[in-house]
Write a protein that holds these residues in place. Structure first.
Motif, PDB file in Angstrom:
ATOM      1  N   LEU A  10       0.854  -1.193   0.000  1.00  0.00           N
ATOM      2  CA  LEU A  10       0.000   0.000   0.000  1.00  0.00           C
ATOM      3  C   LEU A  10       0.888   1.241   0.000  1.00  0.00           C
ATOM      4  O   LEU A  10       0.687   2.173  -0.754  1.00  0.00           O
ATOM      5  N   HIS A  69       3.822   6.506  11.303  1.00  0.00           N
ATOM      6  CA  HIS A  69       4.811   6.323  10.240  1.00  0.00           C
ATOM      7  C   HIS A  69       4.948   7.604   9.442  1.00  0.00           C
ATOM      8  O   HIS A  69       4.082   8.489   9.514  1.00  0.00           O
ATOM      9  N   THR A  71       5.173   8.339   5.569  1.00  0.00           N
ATOM     10  CA  THR A  71       5.062   7.745   4.231  1.00  0.00           C
ATOM     11  C   THR A  71       6.147   8.313   3.321  1.00  0.00           C
ATOM     12  O   THR A  71       6.358   9.525   3.285  1.00  0.00           O
ATOM     13  N   PHE A  74       3.387   6.354  -1.601  1.00  0.00           N
ATOM     14  CA  PHE A  74       2.079   5.696  -1.591  1.00  0.00           C
ATOM     15  C   PHE A  74       1.965   4.920  -2.900  1.00  0.00           C
ATOM     16  O   PHE A  74       1.981   5.500  -3.986  1.00  0.00           O
ATOM     17  N   ARG A 146       6.900  17.585   2.063  1.00  0.00           N
ATOM     18  CA  ARG A 146       5.644  16.933   2.439  1.00  0.00           C
ATOM     19  C   ARG A 146       5.823  15.905   3.562  1.00  0.00           C
ATOM     20  O   ARG A 146       4.835  15.387   4.087  1.00  0.00           O
ATOM     21  N   HIS A 148       5.920  13.906   6.749  1.00  0.00           N
ATOM     22  CA  HIS A 148       5.136  14.151   7.964  1.00  0.00           C
ATOM     23  C   HIS A 148       4.748  12.826   8.606  1.00  0.00           C
ATOM     24  O   HIS A 148       4.825  11.768   7.972  1.00  0.00           O
ATOM     25  N   THR A 150       1.227  11.504  10.360  1.00  0.00           N
ATOM     26  CA  THR A 150      -0.164  11.804  10.706  1.00  0.00           C
ATOM     27  C   THR A 150      -0.414  11.362  12.146  1.00  0.00           C
ATOM     28  O   THR A 150      -0.216  10.192  12.479  1.00  0.00           O
ATOM     29  N   PRO A 159      -6.168  10.240   5.961  1.00  0.00           N
ATOM     30  CA  PRO A 159      -4.820  10.665   6.357  1.00  0.00           C
ATOM     31  C   PRO A 159      -3.994  11.332   5.243  1.00  0.00           C
ATOM     32  O   PRO A 159      -3.061  12.073   5.558  1.00  0.00           O
ATOM     33  N   VAL A 160      -4.338  11.091   3.987  1.00  0.00           N
ATOM     34  CA  VAL A 160      -3.595  11.760   2.910  1.00  0.00           C
ATOM     35  C   VAL A 160      -3.662  13.284   3.088  1.00  0.00           C
ATOM     36  O   VAL A 160      -2.771  14.017   2.636  1.00  0.00           O
TER      37      VAL A 160
HETATM   38  O1  ACK Z   1      -0.762   9.651   6.903  1.00  0.00           O
HETATM   39  P1  ACK Z   1      -0.223   9.250   5.610  1.00  0.00           P
HETATM   40  O2  ACK Z   1       1.045   9.787   5.118  1.00  0.00           O
HETATM   41  O3  ACK Z   1      -1.354   9.465   4.491  1.00  0.00           O
HETATM   42  O4  ACK Z   1      -0.203   7.688   5.541  1.00  0.00           O
HETATM   43  C1  ACK Z   1      -1.287   7.154   4.844  1.00  0.00           C
HETATM   44  C2  ACK Z   1      -0.843   6.015   3.961  1.00  0.00           C
HETATM   45  O5  ACK Z   1      -0.614   6.576   2.676  1.00  0.00           O
HETATM   46  C3  ACK Z   1      -1.886   4.900   3.849  1.00  0.00           C
HETATM   47  O6  ACK Z   1      -3.101   5.438   3.463  1.00  0.00           O
HETATM   48  C4  ACK Z   1      -0.903   7.950   2.668  1.00  0.00           C
HETATM   49  N1  ACK Z   1      -1.594   8.257   1.425  1.00  0.00           N
HETATM   50  C5  ACK Z   1      -2.829   7.852   1.041  1.00  0.00           C
HETATM   51  N2  ACK Z   1      -3.101   8.285  -0.191  1.00  0.00           N
HETATM   52  C6  ACK Z   1      -2.023   8.986  -0.620  1.00  0.00           C
HETATM   53  C7  ACK Z   1      -1.686   9.680  -1.805  1.00  0.00           C
HETATM   54  N3  ACK Z   1      -2.523   9.750  -2.832  1.00  0.00           N
HETATM   55  N4  ACK Z   1      -0.490  10.290  -1.874  1.00  0.00           N
HETATM   56  C8  ACK Z   1       0.378  10.231  -0.849  1.00  0.00           C
HETATM   57  N5  ACK Z   1       0.134   9.596   0.302  1.00  0.00           N
HETATM   58  C9  ACK Z   1      -1.048   8.974   0.423  1.00  0.00           C
HETATM   59  C10 ACK Z   1      -1.728   8.222   3.896  1.00  0.00           C
END
Ligand code: ACK
Length: 217
Positions: A10, A69, A71, A74, A146, A148, A150, A159-160
């Protein structure tokens, strides 16, 4: 087939060790608790409630979202653009499973999300994908802006949104908006950027061990 679809995660990212997750959550809870009591916050309460007279309990307002975490990419099990090249990148393959020290340099709160800004080192930037900032429409911010963690999302918020909220604040700063300095708190200095956007720049960054890995869910 379905097996092939499962071959990419994911997302890739740095996962905080469980012992430090609690510490980071506590720091964030303390911050929310303090923010809630500030007159300056109460003055702008309508950003959160839509109604000036209503109260808000920030600790209830935000819901925790799984394991903490940061990210990097994604992948959406391979469906996201650039997922495959990222997974095949040399740095990603070589550093998969290694330990890192993440530096959390600020906490931020908006009516949608609460998060921590992560300041990446040069080595950590090797694991940063090509253009997540541009994907979000922020073309002139430095790579890694970007990054971070969450810490929580308001009801019905995904959470995105946390990374997008961070980019919004950094864009305001870059445009020269200094925000309204509110006060010096124990953890650092608090600034208000309008529309419910609060930034706490930490006096001492929080350093936390994290493992570069991936999440399948
Ligand atoms: O809090 P986050 O960084 O925001 O961690 C979750 C993780 O992936 C699982 O959902 C991030 N996430 C979801 N969709 C996207 C996206 N389109 N682009 C970047 N990060 C994403 C989400």
């Amino acid at each position: 087939g379905p097996l092939e679809e499962m071959s990419l995660p994911l997302f890739f990212g740095w996962f905080l060790l469980s012992s430090v997750q609690d510490k980071v959550r506590c720091t964030s809870m303390d911050f929310l608790k303090t923010l809630d009591t500030l007159e300056a916050f109460k003055k702008h309460l309508s950003d959160f409630t839509g109604k000036a007279e209503k109260e808000v309990d920030l600790e209830q307002y935000f819901q925790a979202k799984g394991t903490l975490h940061c990210t990097t990419k994604f992948c959406d099990y391979g469906k996201a653009p650039g997922a495959k090249p990222y997974a095949q990148n040399t740095a990603v393959k070589e550093l998969y499973g290694s330990a890192f020290e993440l530096s959390l340099s600020a906490l931020f709160v908006t009516p949608r999300t609460v998060g921590a800004r992560v300041s990446l080192t040069e080595e950590q930037l090797l694991l940063w994908p090509a253009d997540p900032e541009e994907e979000a429409g922020s073309t002139s911010l430095p790579r890694g802006s970007r990054a971070h963690i969450t810490l929580g999302c308001a009801e019905h918020v995904e959470p995105v949104q946390t990374g997008l909220d961070l980019l919004e604040i950094l864009t305001l700063q870059q445009e020269g908006q200094q925000g309204e300095p509110i006060e010096e708190m124990e953890l650092g200095s608090l600034t208000y950027y309008g529309e419910g956007r609060w930034l706490l720049t930490l006096r001492e960054p929080i350093c936390t061990p994290a493992c570069f890995s991936s999440f399948y869910g």
